[in-house]
Each structure stands twice: as structure tokens, then as C-alpha cells.
Design an enzyme around this catalytic site. Sequence first.
Site, PDB file in Angstrom:
ATOM      1  CG  HIS A 126      -1.839   1.140   1.353  1.00 59.94           C
ATOM      2  ND1 HIS A 126      -3.147   1.084   0.966  1.00 59.94           N
ATOM      3  CD2 HIS A 126      -1.648   2.409   1.792  1.00 59.94           C
ATOM      4  CE1 HIS A 126      -3.729   2.258   1.167  1.00 59.94           C
ATOM      5  NE2 HIS A 126      -2.833   3.086   1.675  1.00 59.94           N
ATOM      6  CD  GLU A 127       1.534   3.769   3.699  1.00 59.00           C
ATOM      7  OE1 GLU A 127       1.716   4.775   2.990  1.00 59.00           O
ATOM      8  OE2 GLU A 127       0.550   3.666   4.463  1.00 59.00           O
TER       9      GLU A 127
HETATM   10 ZN   LIG Z   1      -3.005   5.092   1.909  1.00 55.53          ZN
END
Ligand SMILES: [Zn+2]
Length: 187
Positions: A126-127
Site C-alpha cells: 500500500h505505502e
Molecule cells: Zn493510503
Amino acid sequence: MTIYVAWIGEGPEPPRLLDPAIAALQREFQMAARRAWIDERSPNAFDVRRQQHSSRVILEWLAGRMPADGAKLLGVTGMDLFIPVLTFVFGEAQLAGRVAVVSTARLREPPADALVRARLAKESVHEVGHTFGLVHCASSACVMARSPALAAVDLKQDRLCPDCRSRFRDLREQSYVAARPPYPDCR
Ligand SMILES: [Zn+2]
Ligand SMILES: [Zn+2]
């Protein structure tokens, strides 16, 4: 170009914690992903009043520690992270930048190692997805879904949905174009 992943926790790294995250990053972004070793720890990140670490300060510090052939650098920590407007964050990234950080502090409920590793792989993708310029996705199963709480993390997979995957391909092409010098070399 390589995605590097480094343990920047206070104590020793939990065994095999980073392996699933590295495998997921390599698979989702079709780029080499491997360990980086950072011996120092970010100074000035601890906020005495909040008893938490500032993810902003850690990101700035990480930006100066990119390996020479690094495309992205993800720091993984056991320290609890915050940004000023939120009580905590699972992680933070420079949008369309180069560095990201994730914390296992809030992923340990219950503290089962296999579950923590799986959640960490999702939050890592995600990051790092944000560093490639991907934004939040409306599909709750997509790794780019917003995850304000653990239930949302557990609901999603460690994979990009078809829409995010095609957007990632577009963003990567655009970044190669943007990386070219803007003017021809004149002398
Ligand atoms: Zn996010
Ligand atoms: Zn998506």
C-alpha cells in the site's frame, strides 16, 4: 532499479518479518525488491508528549539513506507512528516520491506472527504503491483501499486490483518520460 526494505525498529528485527513483504513488493510492482541494512536510527522522531514517533520525520530521514541503485526505500519499524491530525497511522509515504515507512505496532492484535507478517505485506505494498503515485481505491479487496483500522486491513488482499494495476503501468510509463532531461544538451 530496486525497491529496498530496511528494518528501522528499536530492537532486533523479528525473524522472517520482512520476507513476505519483499515477495509481495517484487510481485506487485514487477521490480527487484531486497533488503537494505541501516544501522542508525532516526534522531528527533520521538515525540515525548505523544509517546509516539513522527512518520514525517522518519520519511525525511529515510530520504537521505537511499541506496545508490534504489528506486524506493521502505522502512519497517515496531515503533508506533503518528501524523499530527491522527491518533496513529499504520504507515506513511511520499506520494509519487521515493520513501515510505510502515509500523507493526498496531498490526499485533492478536500478536500472531503469521497474521502480523500478512498484514505487514499488505501495508508495505500500500505505502510503496503511494510512492509510485497510486491513490486510494474504492474496492475494499484492493491493497490500495484506505485502511483506517485493522478490520479494513484484514479485509483486503496484498494485491492491486485490475484498475490500480493498469493505473500503475500508466504511472510508470509517465515517470520514465518525466525522468528524461527536459531540454536537449546544448553547448
Ligand atoms: Zn493510503
Ligand atoms: Zn484498486
